[in-house]
Design an enzyme around this catalytic site. Sequence first.
Site, PDB file in Angstrom:
ATOM      1  N   ASN A  94       0.840  -0.961   0.133  1.00  0.00           N
ATOM      2  CA  ASN A  94      -0.078  -0.098   0.458  1.00  0.00           C
ATOM      3  C   ASN A  94       0.917   2.031  -0.049  1.00  0.00           C
ATOM      4  OD1 ASN A  94      -2.566   2.004   0.408  1.00  0.00           O
ATOM      5  ND2 ASN A  94      -3.506  -0.150   1.063  1.00  0.00           N
ATOM      6  N   HIS A 124      23.201   2.566  12.993  1.00  0.00           N
ATOM      7  CA  HIS A 124      24.398   2.862  12.790  1.00  0.00           C
ATOM      8  C   HIS A 124      24.664   2.058  14.368  1.00  0.00           C
ATOM      9  CE1 HIS A 124      23.721   5.529  10.485  1.00  0.00           C
ATOM     10  NE2 HIS A 124      21.937   5.481  10.481  1.00  0.00           N
ATOM     11  N   THR A 172      10.721  -5.756  16.708  1.00  0.00           N
ATOM     12  CA  THR A 172      12.329  -6.099  17.068  1.00  0.00           C
ATOM     13  C   THR A 172      13.082  -7.516  16.654  1.00  0.00           C
ATOM     14  OG1 THR A 172      12.223  -6.207  19.601  1.00  0.00           O
ATOM     15  CG2 THR A 172      12.228  -3.785  18.138  1.00  0.00           C
ATOM     16  N   ARG A 187       4.545  -7.754  20.563  1.00  0.00           N
ATOM     17  CA  ARG A 187       4.203  -8.670  21.939  1.00  0.00           C
ATOM     18  C   ARG A 187       3.610  -9.754  21.347  1.00  0.00           C
ATOM     19  NH1 ARG A 187       6.065  -4.927  25.636  1.00  0.00           N
ATOM     20  NH2 ARG A 187       8.198  -5.823  26.376  1.00  0.00           N
ATOM     21  N   LYS A 190      -1.790 -13.899  20.025  1.00  0.00           N
ATOM     22  CA  LYS A 190      -2.767 -14.926  20.049  1.00  0.00           C
ATOM     23  C   LYS A 190      -2.437 -15.268  18.716  1.00  0.00           C
ATOM     24  CE  LYS A 190      -6.396 -11.964  17.368  1.00  0.00           C
ATOM     25  NZ  LYS A 190      -7.962 -12.204  17.084  1.00  0.00           N
TER      26      LYS A 190
END
Length: 202
Positions: A94, A124, A172, A187, A190
């Site tokens: 999109n 960096h 992450t 996190r 489900k």
Amino acid sequence: MMNNPMNPPDIFQRELAGETISLSDPEYPKIAALITEAQHLIAEMNTGYHDPADVRALFGRLTGTNVDESFGLLPPFYSDFGKNIRVGRNVFINHACEFMDRGGITIGDDVLIGPKVNLVTINHPLDPTTRRSTYCAPIVLEKGVWLGAGVSVMPGVTIGENAVVAANAVVTQDVPANTVVGGIPARFIKHIDGSLEQRDAA
């Protein structure tokens, strides 16, 4: 396999291997030239209207690869490099996404990418004396992944098959297949039940 000392890896290979690259590297102008080329193509893609076939052609020029006719992208689109993006079949991207791909971005078949998604493979060093240098790690989106609006995926992350990332999440760490994740940092929310429609991610 060990590198041949008579034929050492070039800067593109070194960058994809995760080496820290300095702006003063003797080979850095090779990277700079491709960045400039990418910005010309991005400017062309994002100026005026282009029909889907023209967008695919421009994206193919940006990545240096053939793009399947099932690929769809709504400009504007942004990339710092372009040559390390690989997309599968039936991929949809999109509008207003940013792919910083110097570390490599691989997108599997049937992936949906919402608006304003950021895929960032570059980082960096923390040390202020070397902070203008960069190092990279690849991003992989496996088959069937869906990224909601405004998602950011950080360097080195793999998102597993059919996984869903909720809107505005920052990813992450790797995401297991067939799960929904969300939040900052993202996190587990489900598991995905294949018999249910998932309507609340994006």
